[in-house]
Scaffold this active site. Structure first.
Site, short mmCIF file in Angstrom:
data_model
loop_
_atom_site.label_atom_id
_atom_site.label_comp_id
_atom_site.label_asym_id
_atom_site.label_seq_id
_atom_site.Cartn_x
_atom_site.Cartn_y
_atom_site.Cartn_z
N GLN A 1 31.52 35.91 36.59
CA GLN A 1 32.86 36.04 36.03
C GLN A 1 33.05 35.03 34.91
O GLN A 1 32.58 33.90 35.02
CB GLN A 1 33.91 35.75 37.11
CG GLN A 1 33.92 36.74 38.23
CD GLN A 1 34.94 36.34 39.28
OE1 GLN A 1 34.99 35.21 39.72
NE2 GLN A 1 35.77 37.30 39.66
N ASP B 1 35.37 33.11 34.37
CA ASP B 1 36.53 32.74 35.17
C ASP B 1 37.18 31.47 34.64
O ASP B 1 36.51 30.63 34.05
CB ASP B 1 36.04 32.48 36.60
CG ASP B 1 37.09 32.81 37.63
OD1 ASP B 1 38.20 33.22 37.23
OD2 ASP B 1 36.80 32.65 38.83
N HIS C 1 40.73 28.85 35.89
CA HIS C 1 41.96 28.67 36.66
C HIS C 1 42.83 27.65 35.97
O HIS C 1 42.37 26.57 35.65
CB HIS C 1 41.62 28.28 38.10
CG HIS C 1 40.87 29.37 38.80
ND1 HIS C 1 39.51 29.41 38.88
CD2 HIS C 1 41.32 30.53 39.34
CE1 HIS C 1 39.13 30.52 39.48
NE2 HIS C 1 40.21 31.23 39.77
N HIS D 1 44.85 32.76 37.55
CA HIS D 1 43.44 33.15 37.50
C HIS D 1 43.31 34.06 36.29
O HIS D 1 44.16 34.90 36.07
CB HIS D 1 43.02 34.01 38.71
CG HIS D 1 43.37 33.46 40.04
ND1 HIS D 1 42.42 33.19 40.99
CD2 HIS D 1 44.55 33.16 40.62
CE1 HIS D 1 43.00 32.76 42.08
NE2 HIS D 1 44.30 32.73 41.89
N LYS E 1 48.79 41.07 39.53
CA LYS E 1 47.82 41.00 38.43
C LYS E 1 48.34 41.69 37.18
O LYS E 1 49.17 42.59 37.27
CB LYS E 1 46.52 41.73 38.80
CG LYS E 1 45.85 41.33 40.05
CD LYS E 1 44.46 41.94 40.13
CE LYS E 1 44.47 43.40 40.54
NZ LYS E 1 43.14 43.98 40.69
N CYS F 1 37.77 30.40 42.64
CA CYS F 1 39.03 29.67 42.71
C CYS F 1 39.09 28.59 43.79
O CYS F 1 39.59 27.50 43.52
CB CYS F 1 40.23 30.62 42.81
SG CYS F 1 39.96 32.15 43.66
N ARG G 1 29.35 39.43 46.22
CA ARG G 1 30.23 40.17 47.12
C ARG G 1 29.45 41.32 47.72
O ARG G 1 28.69 41.98 47.03
CB ARG G 1 31.44 40.72 46.35
CG ARG G 1 32.27 39.61 45.77
CD ARG G 1 33.42 40.15 44.95
NE ARG G 1 34.13 39.02 44.35
CZ ARG G 1 35.12 39.15 43.49
NH1 ARG G 1 35.53 40.37 43.14
NH2 ARG G 1 35.71 38.10 42.98
#
Length: 646
Positions: A384, A386, A388, A518, A472, A337, A366
């Site tokens: 991910q 992912d 945004h 997200h 979330k 992000c 991570r």
RNA sequence: GCUGUUGUAGCUCAGUGGUAGAGCACUUCCUUGGUAAGGAAGAGGUCGUGAGUUCAAUCCUCAUCAACAGCUCCA
């Protein structure tokens, strides 16, 4: 007389002090035999507890989670009774029901228990259960309770008592065992017909690693011996589906100590599967107006200071990479992000540009604690799916709903029909864990709750499960054997736009702040593939499976024909291989079955003469003879129907 | 990270204070076979890593790494 209102709205009169069990008996004897507990005005009570006032009553049986929990809670007490009988002097901490059974944390002093002792304990439990001892509830003063456990020399219960309010303390007794407990319990021990202790593990007193390690014994119990057997079968099935085992057997992925723990290596077949998932989602995202972006694997420390990740996770991350000359610090990217926020900022944005949807299959790293790593479900480097979404506040709900649609599309396409949406909100008692203003949090939480409602999702609400920057909506899917997994997630974020000072020019020619969503339908490809493997037990949907067809020549004489067939299939975008080994057909079939290949084409003299193939389907067997084109149509149709149902 | 268990051939696993074994997989040969394992021979391991005890360690001790289970954690 009191009036009892049942769930269907009907009302009945009973004498004061009637119990839920009395009510059940008045309805049917069969029901009465199955009642484990009851919900009285929303609170779960013992079925034997007298009801003194008018009440709304729901009888709870094995079919209710609260009913199961009650039996398991009672079973924990039963186990404690057995342990006290077998190990005099054992001290007890807590023994709650859990999702699949119960546990009890105990202090055995210098004695130890291993799984070898389970049989003995189980037998004792069953022996005690057969005594049909009632679970007797006793309200007691704090003073008397303290005196009792002092007498018993049980410091853990005394510790527990300290946190309890006088006047609100109950003991439960069954047989020779008395426990501090708020209940509820099943009427008597006779309900517990089958018991299995599952494992023994260490657990810290109060879950704090600075405290003493207690012994935790896990178990599960049932009303019927048959249910226990079924449960054990399910466990075996789960073991067979373990993605770590199948991943190895099907050559999908591996790990190497040299590369590093928690860093998966995708083998060709696994990579092919994963690529297909990526392409599938990419296609859907393009349709939904997403724009792919690509960002690097590392980012400047300042980026994460701005985003707040540095403050929150800096110490618990992989440590910075330093440039040799400037001495600057870069971090491995833990999230995409912040990078995407910088992409947003590259040019001034108009309200007409929004929403903007930046998508990236971004690999992030991570530092997960050593003990947390688990196959592909918990790793240190993962990708991910992912994206945004930057939108105007007035677009938020519509965008959020569209994202829900996309997630549902993905679940349907991959055959996960059963799921619930977990709304994860901030812990109202511990707001310091989160960044951002109360006002933004409330707006974000409201948006999620409303969108989930509008989409008619089956939801649960969890307090304290939010991400540190926003609430979330997590999707919990149920797999083919009923286990729950957390997959996709959608998050509303007012905070990062503020931290990155994102703006757009509104129709009023003023600067405004966009809202960010997200989202990741798969969550991570690693985790998703793991869940998919366990869900389908390695029998992937045809469109995803790495190898769709094996062509098996009856003998080496027909290898050339087999190669010709496989080439024709490949020309039609079908993934086909020839088993050219010098083996008998039975052997080739067996090996192909074990590899879970969906289709086998057996070719020999007959087939070559007629320019045909003999079709055999995985686990189903012989399906007869077809021309090559007929087979191509069959397989394409099957691939297509799977995708259409998507 | 904490507690416990485990680490022997590519895989699954036996085994021993005197430097190792099985099945499957692999290689070669025989066999050319019609719907879930054809036959034979062969190759393959400094027993996770490092140190210590011992005349001698894969085995005992300690440390370390990794996997597994549980706890704690999960942007």
């Amino acid at each position: 007389m009191i009036t009892i209102t049942l769930p269907d709205g009907s009302q009945r009169q009973y004498p004061k002090e009637s119990t839920s069990l009395d009510v059940a008996k008045s309805i049917s004897e069969g029901l009465a035999r199955n009642v484990l507990a009851a919900k009285v005005n929303g609170e779960v009570w013992d079925a034997m507890r007298p009801i003194t006032n008018d009440a709304k009553l729901t009888l709870l049986t094995w079919n209710d989670d609260a009913g199961k929990s009650t039996l398991w809670h009672s079973s924990a007490h039963l186990m404690a009774e057995a342990l006290e009988a077998l190990y005099p002097g054992v001290k007890f901490w807590v023994g709650p029901p859990v999702e699949n059974g119960f546990y009890y944390d105990i202090d055995l002093g210098d004695k130890t228990i291993s799984s070898d002792d389970f049989k003995k304990i189980e037998d004792k439990m069953i022996e005690l259960a057969r005594q049909n001892n009632p679970y007797i509830r006793k309200a007691i003063s704090k003073k008397d309770a303290i005196a009792y456990f002092k007498e018993k020399n049980d410091e853990y219960k005394l510790d527990l008592l300290q946190g309890l309010e006088d006047g609100n303390i109950t003991l439960y007794q069954q047989g020779n065992f008395t426990d501090l407990c708020r209940g509820p319990h099943v009427p008597n021990t006779g309900f517990i017909k089958a018991v299995k202790l599952m494992n023994v593990a260490g657990a810290y007193f109060k879950g704090d690693e600075k405290n003493k390690m207690l012994t935790r014994i896990y178990g599960i119990s049932f009303l019927k011996e048959k249910d226990l057997k079924e449960y054990l079968t399910l466990l075996e099935e789960a073991k067979k589906r373990d993605h770590r085992k199948l991943g190895k057997e099907l050559e999908l992925f591996t790990f190497s100590e040299k590369v590093g723990m928690g860093l998966p290596l995708w083998l060709p077949k696994g990579a092919a599967l994963r690529e297909r998932l990526v392409q599938f989602l990419q296609k859907a995202q393009v349709k939904a107006g997403y724009q792919p972006v690509i960002t690097p694997h590392i980012g400047h420390k300042q980026l994460y200071v701005t985003s707040g990740h540095y403050e929150k996770y800096g110490k618990d991350s992989f440590q910075p990479i330093n440039t040799p000359q400037e001495g600057e610090q870069f971090f491995l990217k833990p999230m995409n992000c912040p990078h995407h926020c910088e992409i947003y900022k590259t040019s001034p944005r108009s309200y007409k540009d929004l929403p903007l949807r930046f998508a990236e299959f971004g690999t992030v790293y991570r530092y997960e604690q050593h003990g947390e790593l688990h196959g592909l479900t918990r790793v240190r480097g993962f990708t991910q799916d992912d994206a945004h979404l930057f939108c105007r506040p007035d677009q938020l709900k519509e965008e959020f709903c569209k994202v829900i649609d996309l997630v549902l599309y993905v679940f349907r396409a991959l055959d996960f029909p059963d799921f619930t949406a977990q709304i994860s909100l901030r812990d109202p008692d511990n707001k310091s864990k989160y960044i951002g203003s109360d006002q933004n949090w409330e707006k974000a939480e409201q948006a999620i709750i409303e969108s989930a409602k509008e989409k008619g999702l089956k939801t649960t609400v969890e307090l304290g499960e939010a991400a540190f920057y926003g609430p979330k909506l997590d999707f919990m899917v149920k797999d083919a054997i009923g286990r729950k997994w957390q997959l996709g997630t959608i998050q509303v974020d007012y905070n990062l736009p503020e931290r990155f000072e994102l703006e757009y020019t509104g129709s009023d020619n003023m600067k405004h702040r966009p809202v960010m969503i997200h989202r990741a339908p798969f969550g991570s490809l690693e985790r998703f593939v793991a869940v998919l493997i366990e869900h389908c037990a390695g029998n992937f949907p045809l469109w995803l499976t790495p190898e769709q067809v094996y062509v098996l020549p009856i003998s080496e004489k027909y290898n050339d024909y087999a190669l010709k067939v496989s080439q024709l299939l490949k020309n039609s975008d079908i993934r086909a291989l020839v088993d050219e080994r010098n083996e008998k057909i039975g052997r080739k079939i067996r090996d192909t079955e074990v590899k879970k290949i969906p289709f086998m084409l057996i070719v020999g003299e007959k087939e070559e003469m007629e320019n045909k193939v003999s079709l055999r389907k995985h686990t189903e067997g012989d399906k007869g003879t077809y021309s090559i084109q007929e087979f191509i149509d069959i397989i394409n149709k099957e691939i297509e129907t799977k995708m259409v149902s998507a």
